[in-house]
Design a protein around this motif. Sequence first.
Motif, PDB file in Angstrom:
ATOM      1  N   ARG A 190     -37.316  13.462 -40.732  1.00 14.51           N
ATOM      2  CA  ARG A 190     -37.771  14.081 -41.822  1.00 14.51           C
ATOM      3  C   ARG A 190     -38.279  15.603 -41.475  1.00 14.51           C
ATOM      4  N   GLN A 191     -38.606  16.307 -42.613  1.00 14.54           N
ATOM      5  CA  GLN A 191     -38.811  17.542 -42.443  1.00 14.54           C
ATOM      6  C   GLN A 191     -39.733  17.773 -41.070  1.00 14.54           C
ATOM      7  N   LYS A 192     -41.015  16.852 -41.261  1.00 12.38           N
ATOM      8  CA  LYS A 192     -42.156  16.842 -40.349  1.00 12.38           C
ATOM      9  C   LYS A 192     -41.923  15.877 -38.909  1.00 12.38           C
ATOM     10  N   VAL A 193     -40.768  15.334 -38.988  1.00 16.88           N
ATOM     11  CA  VAL A 193     -40.383  14.394 -37.724  1.00 16.88           C
ATOM     12  C   VAL A 193     -39.206  15.135 -37.141  1.00 16.88           C
ATOM     13  N   PHE A 194     -39.133  15.706 -35.683  1.00 19.25           N
ATOM     14  CA  PHE A 194     -38.239  16.261 -34.784  1.00 19.25           C
ATOM     15  C   PHE A 194     -37.942  15.377 -33.963  1.00 19.25           C
ATOM     16  N   PHE A 195     -36.622  14.840 -33.598  1.00 22.71           N
ATOM     17  CA  PHE A 195     -36.106  14.325 -32.610  1.00 22.71           C
ATOM     18  C   PHE A 195     -35.549  15.032 -31.592  1.00 22.71           C
ATOM     19  N   PHE A 196     -36.343  14.807 -30.355  1.00 19.18           N
ATOM     20  CA  PHE A 196     -36.120  15.810 -29.047  1.00 19.18           C
ATOM     21  C   PHE A 196     -35.390  15.142 -27.924  1.00 19.18           C
ATOM     22  N   LEU A 197     -34.280  15.592 -27.492  1.00 23.67           N
ATOM     23  CA  LEU A 197     -33.847  14.837 -26.239  1.00 23.67           C
ATOM     24  C   LEU A 197     -33.746  16.279 -25.089  1.00 23.67           C
ATOM     25  N   PRO A 198     -34.336  15.850 -24.236  1.00 28.40           N
ATOM     26  CA  PRO A 198     -34.434  16.748 -23.228  1.00 28.40           C
ATOM     27  C   PRO A 198     -33.176  16.964 -22.351  1.00 28.40           C
ATOM     28  N   GLU A 199     -32.395  16.197 -22.358  1.00 24.97           N
ATOM     29  CA  GLU A 199     -31.085  16.335 -21.859  1.00 24.97           C
ATOM     30  C   GLU A 199     -29.909  15.999 -22.750  1.00 24.97           C
ATOM     31  N   PRO A 200     -29.609  16.412 -23.786  1.00 23.43           N
ATOM     32  CA  PRO A 200     -28.805  15.778 -24.733  1.00 23.43           C
ATOM     33  C   PRO A 200     -27.050  16.212 -24.240  1.00 23.43           C
ATOM     34  N   GLY A 201     -26.315  14.981 -24.589  1.00 22.67           N
ATOM     35  CA  GLY A 201     -24.890  15.296 -24.499  1.00 22.67           C
ATOM     36  C   GLY A 201     -24.221  15.447 -25.867  1.00 22.67           C
ATOM     37  N   ARG A 202     -22.933  15.896 -25.694  1.00 21.59           N
ATOM     38  CA  ARG A 202     -22.277  16.207 -26.841  1.00 21.59           C
ATOM     39  C   ARG A 202     -22.516  15.156 -28.014  1.00 21.59           C
ATOM     40  N   GLU A 203     -22.081  13.900 -27.810  1.00 18.73           N
ATOM     41  CA  GLU A 203     -22.194  12.817 -28.866  1.00 18.73           C
ATOM     42  C   GLU A 203     -23.646  12.651 -29.290  1.00 18.73           C
ATOM     43  N   SER A 204     -24.681  12.920 -28.244  1.00 19.93           N
ATOM     44  CA  SER A 204     -26.136  12.958 -29.017  1.00 19.93           C
ATOM     45  C   SER A 204     -26.426  14.073 -30.017  1.00 19.93           C
ATOM     46  N   LEU A 205     -25.942  15.251 -29.427  1.00 20.01           N
ATOM     47  CA  LEU A 205     -26.018  16.423 -30.186  1.00 20.01           C
ATOM     48  C   LEU A 205     -25.561  16.255 -31.615  1.00 20.01           C
ATOM     49  N   GLU A 206     -24.149  15.662 -31.734  1.00 22.43           N
ATOM     50  CA  GLU A 206     -23.425  15.688 -32.905  1.00 22.43           C
ATOM     51  C   GLU A 206     -24.327  14.517 -33.895  1.00 22.43           C
ATOM     52  N   CYS A 207     -24.868  13.573 -33.405  1.00 22.01           N
ATOM     53  CA  CYS A 207     -25.621  12.635 -34.014  1.00 22.01           C
ATOM     54  C   CYS A 207     -26.960  13.102 -34.563  1.00 22.01           C
TER      55      CYS A 207
END
Length: 263
Positions: free
Chosen positions: A169-186
Amino acid sequence: MVKRVNLPTRAFGAEPGVPDIPALAGWVAEHRGTRADLLTYRLDQVLAPQLPAGITQLCSGGRFYADRILSCLPGITNKKAVDEICVQPGAMIEDACSITAQKKGAWCAMPAPHALGIMDTYYNDEDEWNDAITGAYRTFLRAQRDAGIVGHVLISDKADDAEITRLARQKVFFFLPEPGRESLECLMEHQRQIAVPKAQLDTVFDLANEYDLHQLIVMNPDDEAIAIALSHLDPDQVMGGGYCTANCDEYWDAIVKAAAYIR
């Protein structure tokens, strides 16, 4: 005239170590008369060094907050779902009040549901389990926002599409410390803001041809990373970001100093 201009900065929480007894005793003495425990202390210690450093968007919490979440989930025993999920958010509401008393406008970071490491031995159905645990999270997040928390960072080990779909949501941010391409795409399919280390900037800009990108947070920025970001985006679309795991006083100061560009 050449001028160094500071970009805004954003924190995504931290992982403070377990305090020594004198430090904890001193903190308890300062907070006598309030309900507090070791997790309350660690929340305080995450936020404290961000304030003098001048972090623009402050955030308490971190992965360590898993202990609080698990304690507020009857039906979970030894990280196993043994009964129907229900929610007792009282302690998390008290945490929210403690954070906002320290700094109004702060966010709170916590592990995403999958990062709690809970094994479902009750529902035995993936969709039912996802509905139950994300429903519990929605209750937690809403309760903390009602108590003054502005928004939440969900620290993730992977881009879990079921969780992101249900919770982003606007006020819920998913943060991946070490993202890969597939994760970033999602992530970019659901979020218009993204936080990435320098090594993933080229991937983000490649994906930006397919997905809308409104805000880029460059994690642990340096001059080169900021220059790359600004070669694709306007300054008001770029921030410096941090997630501290050690020496946080120096760390947050360094983040603010590094998040700048020459104009």
